[in-house]
Every structure is written in structure tokens, then in C-alpha cells.
Design an enzyme around this catalytic site. Sequence first.
Site, PDB file in Angstrom:
ATOM      1  CE  LYS A  97       9.646 -19.949 -10.654  1.00  0.00           C
ATOM      2  NZ  LYS A  97      10.437 -20.155 -11.895  1.00  0.00           N
ATOM      3  CG  ASN A  98      13.636 -18.970 -10.123  1.00  0.00           C
ATOM      4  OD1 ASN A  98      12.885 -19.867 -10.516  1.00  0.00           O
ATOM      5  ND2 ASN A  98      13.533 -17.718 -10.521  1.00  0.00           N
ATOM      6  CB  CYS A 107       9.370 -19.087 -22.717  1.00  0.00           C
ATOM      7  SG  CYS A 107      10.155 -17.709 -21.911  1.00  0.00           S
ATOM      8  NE  ARG A 126      14.485 -17.391 -20.490  1.00  0.00           N
ATOM      9  CZ  ARG A 126      13.668 -17.830 -19.530  1.00  0.00           C
ATOM     10  NH1 ARG A 126      12.372 -17.775 -19.721  1.00  0.00           N
ATOM     11  NH2 ARG A 126      14.140 -18.347 -18.413  1.00  0.00           N
ATOM     12  CG  ASP A 135      12.437 -13.321 -12.206  1.00  0.00           C
ATOM     13  OD1 ASP A 135      13.027 -14.277 -11.698  1.00  0.00           O
ATOM     14  OD2 ASP A 135      12.394 -13.124 -13.440  1.00  0.00           O
ATOM     15  NE  ARG A 180       6.163 -22.800 -15.431  1.00  0.00           N
ATOM     16  CZ  ARG A 180       7.108 -22.513 -16.319  1.00  0.00           C
ATOM     17  NH1 ARG A 180       6.810 -21.861 -17.419  1.00  0.00           N
ATOM     18  NH2 ARG A 180       8.350 -22.854 -16.106  1.00  0.00           N
TER      19      ARG A 180
HETATM   20  C1  EPZ Z   1      16.686 -17.568 -14.451  1.00  0.00           C
HETATM   21  O1  EPZ Z   1      16.427 -17.863 -15.809  1.00  0.00           O
HETATM   22  C2  EPZ Z   1      15.346 -17.597 -13.746  1.00  0.00           C
HETATM   23  N1  EPZ Z   1      14.759 -18.934 -13.852  1.00  0.00           N
HETATM   24  C3  EPZ Z   1      14.410 -16.561 -14.369  1.00  0.00           C
HETATM   25  O2  EPZ Z   1      13.205 -16.555 -13.607  1.00  0.00           O
HETATM   26  C4  EPZ Z   1      15.065 -15.183 -14.250  1.00  0.00           C
HETATM   27  O3  EPZ Z   1      14.242 -14.227 -14.880  1.00  0.00           O
HETATM   28  C5  EPZ Z   1      16.444 -15.212 -14.907  1.00  0.00           C
HETATM   29  O4  EPZ Z   1      17.253 -16.248 -14.318  1.00  0.00           O
HETATM   30  C6  EPZ Z   1      17.192 -13.895 -14.739  1.00  0.00           C
HETATM   31  O5  EPZ Z   1      17.340 -13.619 -13.380  1.00  0.00           O
HETATM   32  C7  EPZ Z   1      15.182 -19.894 -12.996  1.00  0.00           C
HETATM   33  O6  EPZ Z   1      16.061 -19.686 -12.179  1.00  0.00           O
HETATM   34  C8  EPZ Z   1      14.515 -21.232 -13.125  1.00  0.00           C
HETATM   35  P1  EPZ Z   1      19.594 -16.199 -17.557  1.00  0.00           P
HETATM   36  P2  EPZ Z   1      17.667 -18.162 -16.811  1.00  0.00           P
HETATM   37  O7  EPZ Z   1      20.368 -17.340 -18.115  1.00  0.00           O
HETATM   38  O8  EPZ Z   1      18.740 -18.868 -16.089  1.00  0.00           O
HETATM   39  C9  EPZ Z   1      20.265 -14.769 -22.031  1.00  0.00           C
HETATM   40  C10 EPZ Z   1      10.910 -16.597 -13.216  1.00  0.00           C
HETATM   41  O9  EPZ Z   1      10.022 -15.766 -13.476  1.00  0.00           O
HETATM   42  N2  EPZ Z   1      21.005 -16.032 -22.211  1.00  0.00           N
HETATM   43  O10 EPZ Z   1      20.163 -15.431 -16.413  1.00  0.00           O
HETATM   44  O11 EPZ Z   1      17.111 -18.779 -18.047  1.00  0.00           O
HETATM   45  C11 EPZ Z   1      18.786 -14.973 -21.763  1.00  0.00           C
HETATM   46  O12 EPZ Z   1      18.071 -15.113 -22.974  1.00  0.00           O
HETATM   47  C12 EPZ Z   1      11.967 -16.901 -14.247  1.00  0.00           C
HETATM   48  O13 EPZ Z   1      11.023 -17.202 -12.120  1.00  0.00           O
HETATM   49  C13 EPZ Z   1      21.668 -16.268 -23.407  1.00  0.00           C
HETATM   50  O14 EPZ Z   1      21.629 -15.449 -24.334  1.00  0.00           O
HETATM   51  O15 EPZ Z   1      18.141 -16.679 -17.152  1.00  0.00           O
HETATM   52  C14 EPZ Z   1      18.439 -13.699 -21.032  1.00  0.00           C
HETATM   53  O16 EPZ Z   1      18.237 -12.683 -21.983  1.00  0.00           O
HETATM   54  C15 EPZ Z   1      11.741 -16.174 -15.558  1.00  0.00           C
HETATM   55  N3  EPZ Z   1      22.362 -17.422 -23.550  1.00  0.00           N
HETATM   56  C16 EPZ Z   1      19.701 -13.398 -20.216  1.00  0.00           C
HETATM   57  O17 EPZ Z   1      20.755 -14.116 -20.860  1.00  0.00           O
HETATM   58  C17 EPZ Z   1      22.431 -18.359 -22.544  1.00  0.00           C
HETATM   59  O18 EPZ Z   1      23.104 -19.393 -22.723  1.00  0.00           O
HETATM   60  C18 EPZ Z   1      19.636 -13.860 -18.766  1.00  0.00           C
HETATM   61  O19 EPZ Z   1      19.229 -15.205 -18.766  1.00  0.00           O
HETATM   62  C19 EPZ Z   1      21.748 -18.107 -21.335  1.00  0.00           C
HETATM   63  C20 EPZ Z   1      21.055 -16.935 -21.188  1.00  0.00           C
END
Ligand code: EPZ
Length: 420
Positions: free
Chosen positions: A22-23, A118, A123, A307, A399
Amino acid sequence: MDRIRIRGGRPLSGEITVGGAKNAALPLMVAGLLTDDRLILSNVPRLADIQTMSQLLEQHGIAVDFVTNDGRTLSLGGAITNTEAPYDIVRKMRASVLVLGPLLARVGEARVSLPGGCAIGTRPVDLHLKGLEQMGARFNLANGYIDGKVDGRLRGAAIVFPFVSVGATENLLMAASVADGRTVLANAAREPEIGDLAACLVAMGARIEGIGSDTLTIDGIAKLHGAEHAIIPDRIETGSYACAAAISGGSVFLRGARLDHLGATVRILREAGVDIVEELNGLTIRRLNGLHGADVMTEPYPGFPTDMQAQFMALMSVAEGASMVTETIFENRFMHVPELNRMGARINVHGASAIVRGVPGLSGAPVMATDLRASLSLILAGLAAKGETIVNRVYHLDRGYEAVEQKLAACGVDIERISG
Ligand code: EPZ
């Protein structure tokens, strides 16, 4: 709202085919914005999020057609006719924010609803915005929307992420592919899904060095051409069904699973007593003896994935001994804990860590799914529990997991979906 009913106590036995990731599929579909040619994606999982992404891209002007009747091969093509990503789509799927970089890179403007928080955390998307600003974009945030503009083309830049972000890496990687000049992304995410996106962009003509490392160097070109790309198997689905085999005391062959994508998950599961054997085109997962408590800290890839945290916690709830589970990526990803405790688990949360004291057995109960991975952890607990478990709000599950009840029923589980 659909519910899933499980009668526990049966060890899994049989074969499960792992679907496309998915990701990886979500950013790969967004890459369709980067070319007017056709992008063909195969091994696409059939998930609610894929439908939502199709809806989003269609309203940008990109035709999304299923070219095979199994719904697993998509053809994306067309020119961008609309640069707004509306709230009613973005609120359903945060990955919508990935259109920001490609829209700015291709047509110099974008109006994307702020994704909002969420269940698992606030996020924010500040890293996406800061990186694109370094490339020449200007943003105005008002009325819940990100209004972005670029004079001329995005310019290459040297960007250092203060911490690892999968989405920010993907957004900037796509934007940099068609920017003017060289972009270096330092402290970039290294998840296999990033490598898959990069491989597809290279097939579309992008010039990217350092794929698989934490430093990506991209020399932008004016236009990308079409390509055909097969999506990698889903490593989180793989880990989830490995936990299903282990918690039920069974043995399952995961067809299409890749050991080299599992990172620290392999070491941690083996430490907990799960037997993982690499076969020609998949993995055989067995539980040979008892499960033992193992400590885990979630980290960016190749560390233990956030995850997989909820699923592992369900597994540890019936292990011998204790397990310390520390969540370092998201600030609110323990919502499965009270639900697991209702089934007889003994889990105490202290800040970012949870101590799981293994119990001899769980008891079936009605429980509430709160987010995608929590839903699966409750199903895992239901597999091991005595009696009947009803998992409510399984729209979360749909989802990110395709045909869970069919895949588990084929391995002997007494499971059914109750509609309505
Ligand atoms: C991706 O989300 C995945 N989603 C998530 O999977 C996964 O948990 C996550 O990466 C971490 O591996 C998809 O790929 C669609 P991040 P993403 O940016 O990109 C913070 C699932 O269950 N952050 O790596 O949103 C954020 O809040 C989902 O399949 C900022 O602060 O994750 C988090 O604490 C859930 N500012 C951390 O960084 C930003 O601009 C990591 O988030 C971006 C992120």
C-alpha cells in the site's frame, strides 16, 4: 458499519499470498502526475486507499483505468487540469499531500488541504513545506489549505531533513526529479517503498543516485516519460501475517514475501520464538515452541517499523515473560492497548513505552478498531483468544489490508465479516 467475528483457538495452516505494498502504491500513483505519458502499475493492492487516491488523481485530470479485470494493473495518464486537492478527499487519506511537490514541479501551483491530524498523531507536514520552499516554492496557509506557488520552475537544492520522514522524502524526491538542477536529500528515509518509488522514477527517465541510502542525489530533467512498474510486496502485510501464524501456533507459507524488506522485524520475531525460513518465492513462518517476551523500539527503516508495533504487542501479550515496547515515531499509537487489555492482556503504558506482561491466554470480547494497524492487532488477539471476538469499525482495516477474512479463513480460521 461492518464488523469481523472470529472464534479463536485454531492454529493457522496453509498459504497466504502477500499483496502489493500500500505505502508504495500510493506514492507511485502520484508519480502519474509527473508525466503526460501513460504510467502502468502492476501488483496494485485492492484497497480503499487506492480507490481514494484514484479519485484524487482523477479530479486533477489524470485518468486512472484498471487495465486488467483482476483490478491489479492500473494505467494512469493525462494532463493536469486542476491543481486543488480538496478537504473531503485529503481528510480521508493523508497521503494526498504527496501531490503537492509534483503539482508545483509540473504546473507551478497547488492548493492542497492541510491533512490535519489522525488517530495516531498530529502528523504535521512542515518538512514537506520547508523542503519545497528551499526549492523556490512559496506557501500561504489559510482556511485549512496550503496555497503553493512557484515563479518558473522549482530549483534543485541541498536539503537536510532534521529527522526521517517517509512522506517528505517522497514529496521532494518526486519534485526534484523534474526540477531545474541538482537536489541532494540528506537524512532521507530508506524504507523499501522509497526505493520502489525511485526505481519507477528512474524507469520514467529520472536521474537519481544513492537509492537505498540516506542520501539521494537527483539531477532534474524537464519531462519524465511513461513506464511500466511492478509494485513490491507489502512488508507490513508480511509481518502482520507472520504474527498471525505465530500467535495461533500454526505454520503459514507467505507467497511473494521478501525477507530482505523486513529489516529488524526478522531479528525481533526470531528472538520472540518465531521461526522464519526463506523459500524460493516466499517465507515459511512457524512457531516451534513457546513465545518469549522480546523488547522492541520502533525506528525508521531498517529498524523495527512503527507499522508493526500494534501487531507485535498483540503477539507479546501471550508470550512467556515481559516485553517492553517503545514507540518513537508517533505520539499516540497505543490505542490498541485498552482494547487488548479488555481481552485479558496485561499491558501498562508509561509515556512512549508500554510494558507487556505475557498471560497464558486471552478471552474473546467485542472490541473497537481505532486505526489501521490497531485493527489487525485485535484480529491477531482474536485468533489466540478463547471464545468469540467481534472487531468493530473494520473500515479502518479495509484501508490497508485486502481480503483479511478470506486469507485467514483459507488457513483454517473461523472468521467472518458481518455487514451493516
Ligand atoms: C508513512 O507516513 C506511512 N504512510 C505510515 O504508514 C508510516 O507509519 C510512516 O510513514 C512511518 O514509517 C504512507 O506511506 C502512506 P513520516 P508519513 O513522515 O510519511 C513526523 C500505515 O499504517 N513528521 O515518516 O506520514 C510525523 O508526525 C501508515 O500504513 C513531521 O513532524 O510518516 C511522525 O511523527 C501509518 N513533519 C514522523 O515525523 C513532517 O513534515 C514520521 O512521519 C512529516 C512528518
